[in-house]
Design an enzyme around this catalytic site. Structure first.
Site, PDB file in Angstrom:
ATOM      1  N   TYR A 244     -20.999 -16.889 -14.940  1.00 13.36           N
ATOM      2  CA  TYR A 244     -22.273 -17.656 -14.923  1.00 13.36           C
ATOM      3  C   TYR A 244     -23.472 -16.833 -15.371  1.00 13.36           C
ATOM      4  O   TYR A 244     -23.360 -15.645 -15.579  1.00 13.36           O
ATOM      5  CB  TYR A 244     -22.484 -18.399 -13.620  1.00 13.36           C
ATOM      6  CG  TYR A 244     -22.645 -17.646 -12.298  1.00 13.36           C
ATOM      7  CD1 TYR A 244     -23.031 -16.312 -12.215  1.00 13.36           C
ATOM      8  CD2 TYR A 244     -22.445 -18.357 -11.106  1.00 13.36           C
ATOM      9  CE1 TYR A 244     -23.195 -15.707 -10.971  1.00 13.36           C
ATOM     10  CE2 TYR A 244     -22.608 -17.746  -9.869  1.00 13.36           C
ATOM     11  CZ  TYR A 244     -22.988 -16.415  -9.803  1.00 13.36           C
ATOM     12  OH  TYR A 244     -23.156 -15.823  -8.605  1.00 13.36           O
ATOM     13  N   GLU A 245     -24.577 -17.521 -15.600  1.00 17.97           N
ATOM     14  CA  GLU A 245     -25.785 -16.928 -16.199  1.00 17.97           C
ATOM     15  C   GLU A 245     -25.458 -16.334 -17.569  1.00 17.97           C
ATOM     16  O   GLU A 245     -25.996 -15.307 -17.958  1.00 17.97           O
ATOM     17  CB  GLU A 245     -26.365 -15.820 -15.318  1.00 17.97           C
ATOM     18  CG  GLU A 245     -26.906 -16.264 -13.991  1.00 17.97           C
ATOM     19  CD  GLU A 245     -28.213 -17.015 -14.111  1.00 17.97           C
ATOM     20  OE1 GLU A 245     -28.137 -18.253 -14.141  1.00 17.97           O
ATOM     21  OE2 GLU A 245     -29.282 -16.389 -14.164  1.00 17.97           O
ATOM     22  N   GLY A 246     -24.569 -16.985 -18.292  1.00 15.84           N
ATOM     23  CA  GLY A 246     -24.117 -16.456 -19.581  1.00 15.84           C
ATOM     24  C   GLY A 246     -22.884 -15.619 -19.357  1.00 15.84           C
ATOM     25  O   GLY A 246     -22.927 -14.636 -18.617  1.00 15.84           O
TER      26      GLY A 246
ATOM     27  N   SER B 267     -33.539 -13.408 -14.431  1.00 13.95           N
ATOM     28  CA  SER B 267     -32.514 -13.803 -13.463  1.00 13.95           C
ATOM     29  C   SER B 267     -31.238 -12.981 -13.599  1.00 13.95           C
ATOM     30  O   SER B 267     -30.511 -12.802 -12.632  1.00 13.95           O
ATOM     31  CB  SER B 267     -32.191 -15.293 -13.586  1.00 13.95           C
ATOM     32  OG  SER B 267     -31.502 -15.542 -14.797  1.00 13.95           O
TER      33      SER B 267
END
Lengths: 261, 408, 391
Positions: C368-370, C247
């Site tokens: 986001y997503e880390g 992702s």
């Protein structure tokens, strides 16, 4: 139910520019697109197909390049396409075009509904839809902004300058549709991949049994004798609006002086 | 030397180049005779026609040696063009009221009829009327063909087509004019096909070549970027629809009465049925009829900003229009759209606010009487057509315009 | 004619997708983006139409109703093109894949057959639910629990900031099944909207990507069928990490697209804007700025496409490179959008012009997503492991 949609390929007038030197149209590099109103006609046909099932056939009269536009129709969901194309058709006016399209429609399986866009944006005549209807002997409703089909009966809204009429007509019939009718869909990925492989069948004059004296220049009562660029506006006044008040007062004074208001 | 349709007689052509100069399409050129297998001649060159020829016939009368001739294109059956006489105007009525465009057409039609020394007639298809048809005489009509029937109170394409076509066949007018309205443009094309003649849509000017009896029909094409003059040389009647507000109205004398000729309406049953008539739009958006239009475009930035234009429109008694950009952005409904894919308008005053003037927009409004443009970008093409251009911020200029209008 | 784009060897299908989404973004997204942003309106109709255009299943193999050929670039180019115009729309689009990825990566054949086709057709939408008030970057800190009772798991807890929350139909939810085992005690469940005990909390009011829905998920004794467990108990954390590997390039694609959109706007504006009697682009100082912006965008794209190709080739442990492309492309997006606002000057600060929205949208990409700090951790840790054997 068989629906035939007539499409025209036109130059994208958003791209058309005037050469300031020669005052002529620059057509070079101008993209060809599906006539915007015809997109609404195609969408109306596809919406009927989605809602109750129908075979949608798109036809176009034009040069071989118009095949690309017909592939776009396939990509959006048309079942069949035909390009009505022959050198003999060159120079056709709206009567000769109506004749050729009507002949082509007669060679296809009988249509329950024939759809056109309101008009083409290059010629703006709005004459071919009514012309085809006349030659096919079918009733027509022009300037349609809403279409519903039920039991071989069409119910439509026909727009006027200041309102609309709700009308009904039994099938088969011809309609010309307005932009307000719908928002044309964009082609799906699968549709586009499929359309790439389609060979567009061409109907020549002989295939539709068009008689030579009814098509092309000979079949066209009207002739263009002069083309010119409209004279440029002279004597325009430019006001600096960076201080709104002054410019506004000058403008209003000018309008009053010229008795426009 | 010849294309299908145009004959050039090598025995008569002297290579004088008169026809070459006369050709509007550059379709004629002079070539050395020796290129062709021709009998000896004292002239070195000969006129040759190429594919650009539209068979317009402009060259034929210019030739001093009768070397040019158009092929006899299929004529009107047994009839002759000379049998067609008179100028007709379709007298469109809505709700029993004659439409304004009819007076414009009659005014111009009177002049054309006078030039051709012929009659002017109106064709009226209606139920009951607010005014007696004879009153059209005040606008120059010699005669009114009046098809009156309760079934004709509402517009019906089939009935109108039938009545007009039958009248044309019976009386053979030379010219038939109608307004380029939603009614005129709906059934006149069908009539033209039924009587197998040419039709020019949406004309902005009409002239007459008196000698040849040719109606010179000029209309915008390509979104108004070019004008084309169109003729219908071998078919009659010569038919045209004409835009509202481009021709001047000239009332002759009130009280002049036209002869009213009742037309028996033997109507074939129509398949189309009107279920309901809805008048939904007030004058606010009847753009085609509006004398003043205030339009907004992308420069407005947001739907709420149209309120500012509405205020200006109220002050001017104007209708509100919009560019395609504003409509596509969903700021205002599509029926406000002016332009090629919207409405073509011709008001006395058009105020373009935050509209850059894409060709597609200019096509719909450039024939307006007077154009005021307000735009931040001094290079916006809208200024090329503006009579008054204001280079500035719409949000500063428009409120000041409203203020200036309120003074006095 | 000079070359205007690098040939990354996109195949016929990818070029087709790129053109389609480019047109779509211009015709359908551009006219409404400002309004969606202003009103925080979810792009429902846009997603529906993307579904009708077969574009919702670009990451799902044909066997499950999707149209993915054999490359994640199919999907990446679509995200990139949408992001050029609106990241609020592109995140709503891409979050479907985030929700579906755990099923693709760890689902049984039955689970794939049941849940993927409606996601591929766009009939249903997906969302991925990991984050909680106390578990963001530290995914191991999850508090939501799942307790097995007969043929069900009963979920309790609250997820927050869930993209597509409330809008999606199919949620992949991480919950603790065995507290003692820490990260190894986390499991992943498929939870359908409408399941009793599953409700939605408040919708967040955000700085950027305002068209997207960011919402709380609340589980109160929510009974989920046991067959909705993905893989085995305890596999959840691993599944989440594998999901991030595929992702994160999607977020990088958002960064590349957003930065490209800002660059395009800046160059066009700089050519039009006249100051001191000439276009501002005539100033060398400004040209250099634009040159740096363009170079950053292209390097970010090159890295992203390279990572995608490596993943396509079947690479297993790609965490380092996935993190790198996410980190780099989103930092580039922040820098380039900020510079674009600068190029526009005062106008850039105004809502009337598009670049201020781009700058607001860019910030979340770094989070986001880390967060990008976590990405650096991932990269750093990979380096430590990688070089351990070289001493």
């Amino acid at each position: 139910m068989h629906i035939i949609v007539c499409l025209k390929q036109v130059p994208d007038t958003n791209d058309v520019r005037i050469d300031p030197e020669t005052n002529t149209l620059i057509r070079e590099g101008v993209a060809s697109i599906m006539n915007p109103f015809d997109e609404n006609a195609l969408e109306a046909a596809l919406a009927i197909k989605d809602a109750q099932g129908a075979t949608v056939t798109a036809i176009s009269m034009g040069p071989p390049q118009a095949g690309d536009m017909l592939r776009e129709a396939i990509a959006r969901g048309a079942d069949n396409v035909y390009l009505v194309s022959d050198r003999a058709f060159a120079g056709s006016d709206t009567l000769a075009t109506s004749y050729a399209l009507a002949k082509a429609i007669r060679t296809l399986p009988a249509a329950d509904l024939v759809l056109f866009g309101k008009q083409a944006i290059d010629g703006d005549t709005a004459q071919v839809g009514p012309g085809v209807a006349e030659l096919l002997g079918l009733p027509i409703i022009t300037y349609v902004r809403k279409v519903t089909v039920q039991d071989q009966q069409l119910e439509v809204e026909r727009a006027f300058e200041d309102g609309f009429e709700r009308m009904s007509v039994p099938l088969p019939a011809v309609l010309t549709v307005l932009k307000e009718t719908n928002v044309p869909r964009m082609a799906s990925l699968r549709g586009r991949m499929k359309a790439k492989k389609v060979e567009v069948p061409v109907l020549k004059a002989a295939d539709i049994e068009a008689e030579s004296h009814h098509v092309g220049l000979t079949g066209s009562p009207t002739q263009v004798i002069r083309i010119f660029t409209p004279p440029k506006k002279q004597g325009g006044v430019t006001l600096d609006g960076s201080h709104g008040q002054e410019a506004a007062q000058q403008a209003v004074a000018l309008l009053r002086e010229r008795k426009v208001i | 030397m010849e294309a299908p349709g145009l004959q050039i007689d090598p025995a008569k052509c002297t290579g004088c180049s008169l026809c070459v100069k006369a050709c509007p399409f550059g379709a004629l050129t002079l070539e050395p005779r020796e290129k062709f297998d021709l009998p000896e001649s004292r002239f070195k060159r000969i006129a040759v026609v190429n594919e650009a020829c539209t068979l317009c016939g402009a060259c034929v009368p210019t030739c001093a040696f009768d070397a040019l001739a158009l092929d006899e294109i299929e004529r009107l059956g047994d009839e002759r063009i000379e049998d067609y006489r008179g100028v007709w105007v379709f007298a469109e009525q809505r709700d029993g009221q004659i439409q304004d465009v009819v007076y414009e057409l009659l005014s111009r039609g009177r002049q054309l009829a006078d030039e051709r020394q012929t009659e002017l007639a109106a064709v009226l298809i209606s139920g009951d009327l607010t005014e007696p048809p004879a009153a059209l005489g005040a606008w120059g009509a010699d005669r009114v063909y009046w098809a009156r029937d309760p079934r004709l109170a509402e517009y019906n394409t089939d009935y109108y087509t039938q009545i007009m076509s039958d009248l044309i066949r019976a009386h053979k007018p030379e010219v038939v004019l109608a307004g380029a309205t939603s009614i005129g443009r709906a059934f006149i094309p069908r009539v033209a096909v039924r009587v197998r003649t040419g039709l020019t849509a949406d004309c902005t000017s009409l002239d007459m070549d008196v000698e040849q009896g040719l109606l010179l029909q000029t209309r915008p094409a390509f979104g108004g970027n070019i004008m084309a003059t169109i003729i219908c040389p071998h078919h009659r009647p010569q038919m045209a629809t004409v835009r509202h507000k481009v021709l001047a109205k000239r009332q002759l004398e009130t009280g002049l009465e036209a002869e009213v000729v009742p037309v028996a309406a033997d109507l074939q049953p129509s398949l189309t049925k009107i279920l309901e008539v809805v008048h939904e739009l007030g004058n606010q958006v009847n753009l085609a009829e509006a004398d003043i239009i205030v339009s907004g475009g992308r420069g407005l930035g947001a739907p709420a900003h149209f309120d500012l234009l509405r205020e200006l429109a109220r002050e001017l008694g104007a209708a509100v229009g919009a560019s395609r950009a504003a409509v596509d952005a969903g700021w205002i409904p599509a029926y406000h759209q002016v332009g090629q894919t919207g409405k073509t308008v011709c008001p006395k005053l058009y105020v373009a606010c935050g509209i850059s003037g894409a060709i597609q927009h200019l096509a719909g409004m450039s024939s307006s009487g007077m154009i005021v443009a307000i735009n931040k970008d001094a290079n916006a093409p809208i200024f090329d057509v503006a009579d008054i251009g204001i280079v500035g911020d719409v949000f500063e200029v428009v409120p000041q315009l409203i203020r200036a209008l309120r003074e006095r | 004619m000079a070359v205007t784009e690098i040939d990354y060897g996109l195949n016929e299908m990818q070029l087709e997708i790129r053109e389609m989404v480019r047109n779509f973004a211009q015709e359908r997204v551009l006219p409404v983006r400002a309004e969606l942003d202003e009103k925080e309106e979810f792009p429902t109709e846009i997603l529906r139409e993307l579904g009708r255009m077969d574009l919702m299943g670009l990451y799902i193999p044909e066997a499950y109703g999707g149209s993915m050929t054999d490359s994640m670039l199919d999907f990446i180019v679509a995200i990139e093109e949408l992001s050029k115009v609106c990241c609020g729309v592109s995140v709503s689009y891409a979050a479907n894949a985030l929700g579906a990825d755990p099923i693709l990566l760890g689902g049984s054949e039955e689970q794939k057959k049941k849940f993927l086709p409606p996601l591929a057709s766009g009939e249903k939408w997906g969302a991925f639910a990991l984050t909680e008030p106390n578990a963001g970057s530290d995914a191991g800190g999850i508090q939501t629990t799942a307790v097995k009772r007969g043929d069900h798991y009963v979920l309790n807890g609250t997820k927050q900031w869930i993209t597509n929350g409330g809008e999606a139909d199919i949620y992949t939810v991480l919950a603790v099944t065995d507290r003692k085992r820490g990260a190894r005690g986390i499991s992943c469940f498929i939870v359908e909207k409408g399941t009793p005990g599953f409700s939605f909390g408040k919708k967040e009011n955000k700085l950027g990507i305002r068209a997207s829905a960011t919402r709380e998920l609340i589980f109160e004794d929510c009974a989920v069928p046991a067959e909705n467990l993905l893989g085995r108990e305890g596999m959840g954390f691993l599944l989440a990490m594998k999901t991030f590997d595929v992702s994160r390039p999607g977020i990088a694609a958002q960064g590349v697209g957003l930065a490209q959109g800002a660059l395009d706007a800046a160059v066009i504006y700089a050519k039009q804007r006249i100051q001191f009697g000439r276009p501002v682009i005539a100033n060398q100082g400004l040209q250099w700025m634009l040159a740096d912006m363009a170079t950053k965008v292209e390097t970010a794209r090159a890295l992203l496409y390279g990572v995608c190709r490596t993943l396509d080739a079947g690479a297993k442990d790609m965490s380092k490179f996935s993190a790198m492309c996410k980190l780099y492309a989103t930092d580039v997006a922040m820098q380039v959008t900020t510079d674009a606002v600068q190029v526009f000057g005062g106008y850039g600060f105004m809502r009337e012009y598009p670049v201020e929205k781009m700058m607001r949208d860019a910030k979340i990409l770094q989070i986001y997503e880390g967060t990008n700090q976590i990405q650096r951790e991932v990269i750093g840790l990979s380096l430590v492991k990688e070089y351990a054997s070289r001493m």
